[in-house]
Structure formats: structure tokens, C-alpha cells
Design an enzyme around this catalytic site. Structure first.
Site, PDB file in Angstrom:
ATOM      1  CB  CYS A 173       6.154  -3.702  -2.278  1.00  0.00           C
ATOM      2  SG  CYS A 173       6.943  -2.203  -2.835  1.00  0.00           S
TER       3      CYS A 173
ATOM      4  CG  HIS B  99      -1.577  -3.303  -9.759  1.00  0.00           C
ATOM      5  ND1 HIS B  99      -0.716  -2.296  -9.367  1.00  0.00           N
ATOM      6  CD2 HIS B  99      -1.149  -4.421  -9.122  1.00  0.00           C
ATOM      7  CE1 HIS B  99       0.192  -2.788  -8.537  1.00  0.00           C
ATOM      8  NE2 HIS B  99      -0.051  -4.080  -8.374  1.00  0.00           N
TER       9      HIS B  99
ATOM     10  CD  GLU C 204       3.298   2.756  -4.455  1.00  0.00           C
ATOM     11  OE1 GLU C 204       3.172   2.447  -3.264  1.00  0.00           O
ATOM     12  OE2 GLU C 204       4.394   2.880  -5.022  1.00  0.00           O
TER      13      GLU C 204
ATOM     14  CB  CYS D 170       4.293   1.226  -9.072  1.00  0.00           C
ATOM     15  SG  CYS D 170       3.192  -0.004  -8.384  1.00  0.00           S
TER      16      CYS D 170
END
Ligand code: ZDR
Length: 400
Positions: free
Chosen positions: A78, A168, A217, A226
Site C-alpha cells: 500500500c 492494478h 480500490e 492510491c
């Protein structure tokens, strides 16, 4: 008590727990998904996009970071979270600019650094562009990363994928402001092309060095920022010929500076992380004890108490053990319970656990804490403060 600190990076907010002294078993156990969901709940809990644990390293780094999404799932990394972790560590340990931390994550070693202006620079390592490493079933496309066209709810989108330890998907759009994030974000998050699900980013290119994006997310829904997603978006846009290697990336919560270094192949992210507040919630044992005392020992235990059971290692302040009292009991018979000055003679543990004169009062306070919302407690504190101020201004006896 379970102690935590809330931090946010561009409005992506996390509850941080210092478990650097945790045992191996507690580090491995992490946090129960139900506890994470309760903590992150913005109405019934503290509120956050995730919970982050600082733990002892097991891979040669200075520490290990584990992050849990608001839905209780555990992602690999993260970006905003690791900036918040760095700020949290610096605040706790009194570190200044130039301090770097070797942090082990499920995405490998990540190195945040505290900059002179208080912001955090993170070497996020190289992006993952092989389909299996994202992971995605999209094939490697002509731009050198996984690409494809995906049909969603009757519309077709050209997408590209990149991994920053976590998956992603990046979707360039013409008009971001008008884009229906709530409609397409959740569909892409669970699209079969992403076997581990995916974080979803819609991006509009304002200029080759200026992107603007919106985020859906994985495990958290729409968030204000993000970090890993901004890195993946810059990488994807550069591969697609839409952006330079260095760009400002605007997220709903504010801008990040992202640089995909051509020499090292690493992605560097600069951005803020801010302390919001510190807090504590009763441990399972404290809640149970208070309720037992308040309602009578024979009553059934409420289910929620056991859900707030993080284990003693994660920021738990020590609570006096009842057998400690026995070890400290004086040889002479203790004075009558009513005459004990608990605050004076029990500083090292209760000397009359069998008939503690303040047990009832402490149980009432614990029950009040356990049974009151944060708003209730703030209201009580405000009222008390107001009364004291009034009595100071108007003299004793005149305050309402
Ligand atoms: C997006 C994120 N908050 C960040 O800043 O990188 C990461 C959180 C983890 C994400 N929801 C995932 O990969 O499941």
C-alpha cells in the site's frame, strides 16, 4: 486497551498499530478480518480504509508492514499506507529528515524516506509488467505490458495492467469528471481477467507530465487516493505513450509526484502523510470484565467483545494482573476495604482483589466506556469542560 494512531495520506486513511514488540505467533496471526471490518467501519467503528501493523522483520529489514483492507482482506502493499507508516514511526521514535526505513512487505523490500519538508519519498521498487506477475490473464501487448479490451455492462474499454506488488488495471478516459466510477469500478475489480481481483484506476491525461485519476480500490471501494495505483498509472501511461517518466498525478485527495527512474527501473513516489489522532479501544478482556461486573457474572457474554480481541501484543497497554496483587499483599492483614486509599496503596496492583473498594466505580467507568459511542464520550467531556470553565469564571456553586 488496543492503542492505535490514525494517519492519512491524501485522504486515504489508516489505523496504525505498533506491534514491533509482538511475538512471532502474534505477528503471524495478524488481525481477524471481523476486527478489521469493525475498526474500519465509519459509523460503528473508528473508520479507515485499512489497518496497518508495524511488526518485527523476518526478512532482514528493520521492520515488517502488514496491511489489511477495510473488508479484512490482506493486500501485498500500500503506497499511501507505507508513507503513513513512515510518518507514524518517525513520530513515535522522534526521527528527523533523512531517516529511511527498510520495510519488508508481501511485495518485497520497500524503502520510505522522511524528507526535509515533512513529506515522504518511497522507493516502490520496479513495476511488474509480465501478466503472471500482476496477476492477469490479459496478454502482453505491443506497449510492453498486459493489454486488452474488456466488455463491461455493454461498453468496451481498452485497458492496461501493471503490478506494484498488488494488481492494478488502468483505463484511460476522455472525460474523468463525468465518468461513472461507481458503475464500472466494481465490475473491473472482480473481472475474471484478474484472478486476485484488482485495484481500478480511470485516468485522464491533462499533459504528458500531468495526469488526473479516480480510484476504485480492491477491498475498499472508492478512495481519495492510491499510492501504488498512482505509480501503476504513471507506468501504464508511459508505456502507452501518453505520459513522460515523471509526472504529477492528481487524485481526489491531492497530488502525488511519481517518477519511473530509467536508470534503476524503480518507481519513486513523493507525497504527504499526516497524523490525525491517537485512540484506544477496550480490549476484549476489559469489555467482558466490565459487562460481567455490571450485569452479573452469570449473564451470557456478548458476541462483540470477543471480536475486539487483537491479542495483547498489538499496542495493548498492560492491564494489572489479578495475581500480581497477591504477590504484593502485605504480611499484616489488610485494613478494612472501606478505608483503603486505592490511589495511594494500590499503585503497584490491588491489595484487596477480594473486596476492592473501588471495583464498583471502575466497573461503572469501564461499562460506560464500553457502552458509549465516541460522540457520547465527547459530549460528556465537553459538558464537563464547560462546567469547569463556567465555575472558574463565575466562582464555585454558580456553575450549572
Ligand atoms: C491503494 C492503496 N491504498 C495504496 O495506496 O497503494 C493500497 C491498498 C491496498 C489495495 N486496496 C489492494 O491492493 O488491495
Amino acid at each position: 486497551m488496543l492503542q492505535f494512531s490514525k494517519y492519512q495520506g491524501l485522504g486515504n486513511d489508516f489505523l496504525l498499530i505498533d506491534g514491533r514488540q509482538a511475538s512471532h505467533d502474534d505477528s503471524e496471526a495478524g488481525l481477524a478480518p471481523e476486527l478489521v471490518r469493525q475498526l474500519c467501519d465509519r459509523r460503528f467503528g473508528v473508520g479507515g480504509d485499512g489497518v496497518i501493523l508495524a511488526l518485527p522483520s523476518q526478512a532482514g529489514g528493520e521492520l515488517r508492514m502488514r496491511i489489511f483492507n477495510a473488508d479484512g482482506s490482506e493486500p501485498e502493499m500500500c503506497g499511501n499506507g507505507i508513507r503513513c507508516l513512515a510518518r507514524f514511526l518517525a513520530d513515535r521514535d522522534g526521527d528527523g529528515p533523512g531517516r529511511r526505513w527498510q520495510v519488508d512487505t508481501l511485495a518485497g523490500r520497500i524503502v520510505p524516506e522522511l524528507l526535509g519538508d515533512g513529506s515522504i519519498r518511497v522507493d516502490m521498487g520496479p513495476p511488474f509488467l509480465e501478466p503472471a506477475t500482476v496477476p492477469t490473464t490479459l496478454p502482453l501487448g505491443p506497449a510492453g505490458l498486459p493489454q486488452g479490451e474488456l466488455a463491461l455492462d455493454g461498453e468496451v474499454f481498452a485497458v492496461a495492467a501493471a503490478g506494484m506488488g498488488n494488481p492494478h488495471v488502468v483505463v484511460p478516459v476522455e472525460d474523468l469528471a463525468d465518468f461513472d466510477l461507481e458503475r464500472f469500478g466494481p465490475l473491473l475489480e472482480v473481472h475474471p481477467s484478474f484472478p486476485a481481483k484488482t485495484n481500478v484506476h480511470f485516468v485522464q491525461v491533462l499533459a504528458p507530465d500531468h495526469l488526473v485519476m479516480r480510484v476504485w480500490e480492491r477491498g475498499a471501494g472508492p478512495t481519495l487516493a492510491c499510492g501504488t495505483g498512482a505509480c501503476a498509472t504513471l507506468v501504464a501511461c508511459h508505456c502507452l505513450g501518453l505520459a513522460e517518466r515523471r509526472a504529477r498525478v492528481d487524485l481526489p485527495g491531492g497530488p502525488l509526484q511519481i517518477h519511473w527512474d530509467a536508470t534503476t527501473g524503480h518507481v519513486i513516489m513523493d507525497g504527504p502523510a499526516e497524523h490525525v489522532f491517537d485512540g484506544a479501544i477496550p480490549s476484549a478482556e476489559a469489555v467482558q470484565e466490565a459487562r460481567r461486573q455490571a450485569a452479573g457474572a452469570s449473564q451470557e457474554q456478548p458476541a462483540m467483545a470477543s471480536e475486539f480481541a487483537p491479542g495483547p501484543a498489538f499496542g495493548a497497554a498492560p492491564e494489572p494482573a489479578s495475581d500480581q496483587a497477591g504477590a504484593q499483599a502485605p504480611a499484616e492483614p489488610a485494613p478494612a476495604a472501606e478505608t483503603i486509599q486505592c490511589a495511594v496503596v494500590c499503585v503497584n496492583g490491588c491489595i484487596r482483589p477480594d473486596a476492592c473498594p473501588s471495583a464498583e466505580a471502575r466497573a461503572k467507568v469501564a461499562a460506560l466506556l464500553a457502552g458509549s459511542s465516541l460522540d457520547d464520550l465527547v459530549a460528556i467531556a465537553s459538558h464537563s469542560l464547560e462546567s469547569r470553565i463556567r465555575s472558574r469564571i463565575s466562582g464555585p456553586g454558580e456553575a450549572s
